[in-house]
Design a protein around this motif. Structure first.
Motif, PDB file in Angstrom:
ATOM      1  N   ASN A   1      39.994  47.022  54.063  1.00  0.00           N
ATOM      2  CA  ASN A   1      39.500  47.801  52.939  1.00  0.00           C
ATOM      3  C   ASN A   1      38.682  46.849  52.062  1.00  0.00           C
ATOM      4  OD1 ASN A   1      39.169  48.982  50.395  1.00  0.00           O
ATOM      5  ND2 ASN A   1      41.062  50.148  50.568  1.00  0.00           N
ATOM      6  N   PRO A   2      37.360  47.007  52.028  1.00  0.00           N
ATOM      7  CA  PRO A   2      36.526  46.076  51.249  1.00  0.00           C
ATOM      8  C   PRO A   2      36.929  45.975  49.775  1.00  0.00           C
ATOM      9  CG  PRO A   2      35.155  47.386  52.712  1.00  0.00           C
ATOM     10  CD  PRO A   2      36.544  47.975  52.772  1.00  0.00           C
ATOM     11  N   LEU A   3      37.401  47.062  49.178  1.00  0.00           N
ATOM     12  CA  LEU A   3      37.824  47.016  47.775  1.00  0.00           C
ATOM     13  C   LEU A   3      39.046  46.109  47.618  1.00  0.00           C
ATOM     14  CD1 LEU A   3      37.510  47.943  44.877  1.00  0.00           C
ATOM     15  CD2 LEU A   3      38.888  49.956  45.434  1.00  0.00           C
ATOM     16  N   THR A   4      40.008  46.236  48.521  1.00  0.00           N
ATOM     17  CA  THR A   4      41.198  45.373  48.488  1.00  0.00           C
ATOM     18  C   THR A   4      40.794  43.918  48.665  1.00  0.00           C
ATOM     19  OG1 THR A   4      42.591  47.141  49.380  1.00  0.00           O
ATOM     20  CG2 THR A   4      43.411  44.886  49.608  1.00  0.00           C
ATOM     21  N   GLU A   5      39.882  43.670  49.598  1.00  0.00           N
ATOM     22  CA  GLU A   5      39.444  42.299  49.854  1.00  0.00           C
ATOM     23  C   GLU A   5      38.709  41.733  48.643  1.00  0.00           C
ATOM     24  OE1 GLU A   5      40.561  40.700  52.514  1.00  0.00           O
ATOM     25  OE2 GLU A   5      41.421  42.570  53.245  1.00  0.00           O
ATOM     26  N   THR A   6      37.908  42.555  47.987  1.00  0.00           N
ATOM     27  CA  THR A   6      37.186  42.105  46.794  1.00  0.00           C
ATOM     28  C   THR A   6      38.164  41.731  45.686  1.00  0.00           C
ATOM     29  OG1 THR A   6      35.291  43.480  47.365  1.00  0.00           O
ATOM     30  CG2 THR A   6      35.466  42.760  45.062  1.00  0.00           C
ATOM     31  N   MET A   7      39.183  42.553  45.495  1.00  0.00           N
ATOM     32  CA  MET A   7      40.197  42.263  44.473  1.00  0.00           C
ATOM     33  C   MET A   7      40.970  40.989  44.833  1.00  0.00           C
ATOM     34  SD  MET A   7      39.536  44.462  42.253  1.00  0.00           S
ATOM     35  CE  MET A   7      40.840  44.088  41.112  1.00  0.00           C
ATOM     36  N   ASP A   8      41.319  40.829  46.104  1.00  0.00           N
ATOM     37  CA  ASP A   8      42.006  39.608  46.546  1.00  0.00           C
ATOM     38  C   ASP A   8      41.125  38.381  46.324  1.00  0.00           C
ATOM     39  OD1 ASP A   8      44.234  41.061  47.284  1.00  0.00           O
ATOM     40  OD2 ASP A   8      43.879  40.897  49.448  1.00  0.00           O
ATOM     41  N   MET A   9      39.832  38.521  46.593  1.00  0.00           N
ATOM     42  CA  MET A   9      38.908  37.405  46.392  1.00  0.00           C
ATOM     43  C   MET A   9      38.835  37.033  44.913  1.00  0.00           C
ATOM     44  SD  MET A   9      36.832  35.173  47.772  1.00  0.00           S
ATOM     45  CE  MET A   9      36.166  35.689  49.349  1.00  0.00           C
ATOM     46  N   MET A  10      38.775  38.031  44.056  1.00  0.00           N
ATOM     47  CA  MET A  10      38.733  37.764  42.613  1.00  0.00           C
ATOM     48  C   MET A  10      40.004  37.048  42.171  1.00  0.00           C
ATOM     49  SD  MET A  10      36.918  41.247  41.201  1.00  0.00           S
ATOM     50  CE  MET A  10      37.285  40.881  39.510  1.00  0.00           C
ATOM     51  N   GLU A  11      41.136  37.487  42.678  1.00  0.00           N
ATOM     52  CA  GLU A  11      42.415  36.854  42.338  1.00  0.00           C
ATOM     53  C   GLU A  11      42.440  35.400  42.807  1.00  0.00           C
ATOM     54  OE1 GLU A  11      46.820  37.298  44.041  1.00  0.00           O
ATOM     55  OE2 GLU A  11      46.086  39.140  43.073  1.00  0.00           O
ATOM     56  N   ALA A  12      41.959  35.153  44.015  1.00  0.00           N
ATOM     57  CA  ALA A  12      41.914  33.792  44.555  1.00  0.00           C
ATOM     58  C   ALA A  12      40.974  32.916  43.725  1.00  0.00           C
ATOM     59  CB  ALA A  12      41.488  33.816  46.023  1.00  0.00           C
ATOM     60  N   GLN A  13      39.840  33.473  43.322  1.00  0.00           N
ATOM     61  CA  GLN A  13      38.889  32.714  42.505  1.00  0.00           C
ATOM     62  C   GLN A  13      39.483  32.372  41.140  1.00  0.00           C
ATOM     63  OE1 GLN A  13      35.603  35.477  42.779  1.00  0.00           O
ATOM     64  NE2 GLN A  13      34.525  34.172  44.243  1.00  0.00           N
ATOM     65  N   HIS A  14      40.232  33.308  40.553  1.00  0.00           N
ATOM     66  CA  HIS A  14      40.877  33.054  39.262  1.00  0.00           C
ATOM     67  C   HIS A  14      41.932  31.954  39.401  1.00  0.00           C
ATOM     68  CE1 HIS A  14      39.146  36.220  36.683  1.00  0.00           C
ATOM     69  NE2 HIS A  14      39.021  36.884  37.825  1.00  0.00           N
ATOM     70  N   ALA A  15      42.714  32.006  40.472  1.00  0.00           N
ATOM     71  CA  ALA A  15      43.725  30.970  40.705  1.00  0.00           C
ATOM     72  C   ALA A  15      43.063  29.618  40.925  1.00  0.00           C
ATOM     73  CB  ALA A  15      44.601  31.351  41.905  1.00  0.00           C
ATOM     74  N   TYR A  16      41.975  29.609  41.674  1.00  0.00           N
ATOM     75  CA  TYR A  16      41.231  28.373  41.929  1.00  0.00           C
ATOM     76  C   TYR A  16      40.718  27.802  40.606  1.00  0.00           C
ATOM     77  CZ  TYR A  16      38.137  25.209  44.520  1.00  0.00           C
ATOM     78  OH  TYR A  16      37.521  24.101  45.044  1.00  0.00           O
ATOM     79  N   GLN A  17      40.118  28.666  39.780  1.00  0.00           N
ATOM     80  CA  GLN A  17      39.579  28.221  38.492  1.00  0.00           C
ATOM     81  C   GLN A  17      40.685  27.726  37.562  1.00  0.00           C
ATOM     82  OE1 GLN A  17      36.241  27.922  37.680  1.00  0.00           O
ATOM     83  NE2 GLN A  17      37.123  26.754  36.003  1.00  0.00           N
ATOM     84  N   ALA A  18      41.833  28.378  37.577  1.00  0.00           N
ATOM     85  CA  ALA A  18      42.947  27.937  36.736  1.00  0.00           C
ATOM     86  C   ALA A  18      43.383  26.526  37.122  1.00  0.00           C
ATOM     87  CB  ALA A  18      44.119  28.908  36.867  1.00  0.00           C
ATOM     88  N   ASN A  19      43.416  26.246  38.410  1.00  0.00           N
ATOM     89  CA  ASN A  19      43.791  24.898  38.859  1.00  0.00           C
ATOM     90  C   ASN A  19      42.723  23.875  38.496  1.00  0.00           C
ATOM     91  OD1 ASN A  19      46.444  24.855  40.348  1.00  0.00           O
ATOM     92  ND2 ASN A  19      45.469  26.668  41.214  1.00  0.00           N
ATOM     93  N   LEU A  20      41.460  24.269  38.570  1.00  0.00           N
ATOM     94  CA  LEU A  20      40.393  23.364  38.114  1.00  0.00           C
ATOM     95  C   LEU A  20      40.534  23.068  36.629  1.00  0.00           C
ATOM     96  CD1 LEU A  20      37.161  24.637  39.915  1.00  0.00           C
ATOM     97  CD2 LEU A  20      38.404  22.511  40.330  1.00  0.00           C
ATOM     98  N   ASN A  21      40.916  24.080  35.843  1.00  0.00           N
ATOM     99  CA  ASN A  21      41.107  23.889  34.400  1.00  0.00           C
ATOM    100  C   ASN A  21      42.237  22.899  34.126  1.00  0.00           C
ATOM    101  OD1 ASN A  21      39.063  25.712  33.925  1.00  0.00           O
ATOM    102  ND2 ASN A  21      40.427  27.413  33.429  1.00  0.00           N
ATOM    103  N   VAL A  22      43.300  22.940  34.924  1.00  0.00           N
ATOM    104  CA  VAL A  22      44.405  21.987  34.764  1.00  0.00           C
ATOM    105  C   VAL A  22      43.910  20.577  35.033  1.00  0.00           C
ATOM    106  CG1 VAL A  22      46.624  21.235  35.721  1.00  0.00           C
ATOM    107  CG2 VAL A  22      46.230  23.651  35.257  1.00  0.00           C
TER     108      VAL A  22
END
Length: 142
Positions: A103-124
């Motif tokens: 489901n492309p919508l599910t994948e897009t949401m998962d990608m956004m979540e992964a990007q947010h987690a990645y960015q949070a770790n970069l911020n740390v």
């Protein structure tokens, strides 16, 4: 006996492992998105099956901290959708083909979540780096 590591070393190691895990997650999601519109090319062939990545915490004795690791990548066992396409060589007798369970919508949401987690770790990492630079600056002024 675990080696003595500074807190900053632990922070960099833990966030680094989390960055690697999220990077692998984004690659799996990208593969799912890339294959969402594909279809089997031969009769009896199954369509692309969505991949799901899972993580685990793994204790690093030398570091004395838990790091994030990829536990594995498994195929999503949800049903394939059916689409009417009688001209497709893999169509059944009624003219239907199975399509990927992506489901492309599910994948897009998962990608956004992964990007947010990645960015949070970069911020740390950036905050830790800033603390190191401020400490060095304070030491140099004394």
């Amino acid at each position: 006996m675990a080696e003595d590591h500074s807190q900053l070393t632990r922070i960099f190691a833990v966030t680094g492992s989390a960055l690697q895990a999220q990077d692998q997650r984004m690659k799996i999601i990208a593969e799912n998105i890339a294959n969402a519109g594909t279809s089997p090319s031969a009769p009896g062939e199954k369509p692309y099956q969505r991949q799901i990545i899972s993580f685990k915490n793994e204790f690093d004795r030398a570091l004395g901290a838990y790091k994030v690791k990829v536990a594995g990548v498994v195929k999503d066992r949800s049903d394939f959708a059916k689409k009417f396409d009688p001209t497709n060589p893999s169509a059944d007798a009624k003219g239907y083909i199975e399509t990927p369970n992506v489901n492309p919508l599910t994948e897009t949401m998962d990608m956004m979540e992964a990007q947010h987690a990645y960015q949070a770790n970069l911020n740390v990492i950036e905050a830790s780096r800033g603390m190191i630079l401020n400490t060095i600056s304070l030491l140099n002024t004394q």
